[in-house]
Design an enzyme around this catalytic site. Structure first.
Site, short mmCIF file in Angstrom:
data_model
loop_
_atom_site.label_atom_id
_atom_site.label_comp_id
_atom_site.label_asym_id
_atom_site.label_seq_id
_atom_site.Cartn_x
_atom_site.Cartn_y
_atom_site.Cartn_z
N HIS A 98 0.86 -1.19 0.00
CA HIS A 98 0.00 0.00 0.00
C HIS A 98 0.89 1.24 0.00
CE1 HIS A 98 -2.84 3.03 1.31
NE2 HIS A 98 -3.80 2.21 0.92
N GLU A 169 -3.98 2.51 -7.25
CA GLU A 169 -4.36 3.55 -6.29
C GLU A 169 -3.44 4.77 -6.49
OE1 GLU A 169 -6.57 2.06 -2.65
OE2 GLU A 169 -4.46 1.83 -2.19
P1 PGA Z 1 -9.65 5.94 0.72
O1 PGA Z 1 -8.48 4.88 0.90
O2 PGA Z 1 -10.84 5.20 0.16
O3 PGA Z 1 -9.89 6.47 2.09
O4 PGA Z 1 -9.17 6.99 -0.24
C1 PGA Z 1 -8.18 3.94 -0.09
C2 PGA Z 1 -6.90 3.25 0.30
O5 PGA Z 1 -5.95 3.91 0.75
O6 PGA Z 1 -6.78 2.00 0.19
#
Ligand code: PGA
Length: 257
Positions: A98, A169
């Site tokens: 992540h 992401e």
């Molecule tokens: P968020 O987080 O939906 O709060 O933007 C997503 C993530 O970091 O996995």
């Protein structure tokens, strides 16, 4: 494999009692029926995994995931949690690499690669997070950054019967940022697919799913999932409220019915 993955990343939030309550609410609110092949994956913090596993039990539509895993199999690594330990408490999935781990805990592509290996060796599906910073996007290097992250995480890896999920992401879209739009997400899906095709056989690619994460909620989920779009979403903030998350899941499922 499922055609829709909705992954709830609870991050470093919720007490034991709160995690149990939220898991119970998700189970009672989420109903996934044919023709939708959907999976909701809840990812509590380490100390709460066991209690949530006990609630999920053999539920067909809801599975347990961890937010991190060690890159080593076992031994004198104080504070680490191995893939075997996660499998042993009932995890089926693990979020790996992540951006918060890369940013705050100095995780490199090499470490992430070793974590992926540990997951696969223990029959856990890795959810490998990739994504560029705002500066990298502005410079025009977003695609190369993501390509490189995928390539290095998967170098020398073969998929036997295991599944693999890539979560795109973009770091700038993770809350409190603003969500990306399909204009930014769709081309990156192709970039990831192309990278996977340089690593895996067509058969193995069928075992891979690509999801989007970053400020996803019930109002914008239709922008990212649905037939022909991403295979799901990774949700942080919105997954912490039973009501909001159930609403999001219901709306996502409806796109496939
Ligand atoms: P968020 O987080 O939906 O709060 O933007 C997503 C993530 O970091 O996995």
């Amino acid at each position: 494999m499922a055609n829709l993955y909705i992954i709830a990343n609870w991050k470093m939030n919720l007490t034991l009692a709160e995690s149990v309550d939220l898991a119970r609410a998700v189970i009672s609110n989420v109903k996934i029926k044919e023709p939708v092949k959907g999976k909701v994956i809840v990812c509590p913090s380490f100390p709460n995994l066991w209690a949530v596993a006990d609630i999920i039990k053999e539920n067909e539509n809801i599975a347990l995931g961890a937010q991190n895993v060690s890159d080593r199999p076992s031994g004198a690594y104080t504070g680490e949690v191995s893939a075997a330990m996660l499998a042993n408490v009932g995890c089926k999935y693990v979020i790996v690499g992540h951006s918060e781990r890369r940013q705050y805990f100095a995780e490199t592509n090499n470490v992430i690669h070793d974590k992926v290996e540990q997951c696969l060796a223990n029959k856990l599906t890795p959810i490998i997070c990739v994504g560029e910073t705002k500066e990298e996007r502005e410079k025009g290097s977003a695609e190369n950054v993501v390509k490189e992250q995928v390539k290095q995480a998967l170098a020398g890896i073969t998929l036997k019967d295991s599944l693999l999920i890539i979560a795109y992401e973009p770091i700038w879209a993770i809350s409190p940022g603003a969500p990306a739009s399909s204009v930014e997400v769709e081309p990156m899906k192709s970039v990831i697919e192309k990278s996977l095709s340089e690593i895996f056989t067509p058969e193995q690619i069928r075992q891979c799913a690509i999801v989007y994460g970053g400020s996803v909620d019930a109002n914008n989920v239709s922008e990212f999932v649905g037939p022909g779009r991403m295979n799901g979403v990774l949700v942080g903030k919105d997954s912490l409220s039973a009501e909001d998350f159930s609403d999001l899941v219901t709306k996502a499922i409806a796109l496939y019915e």
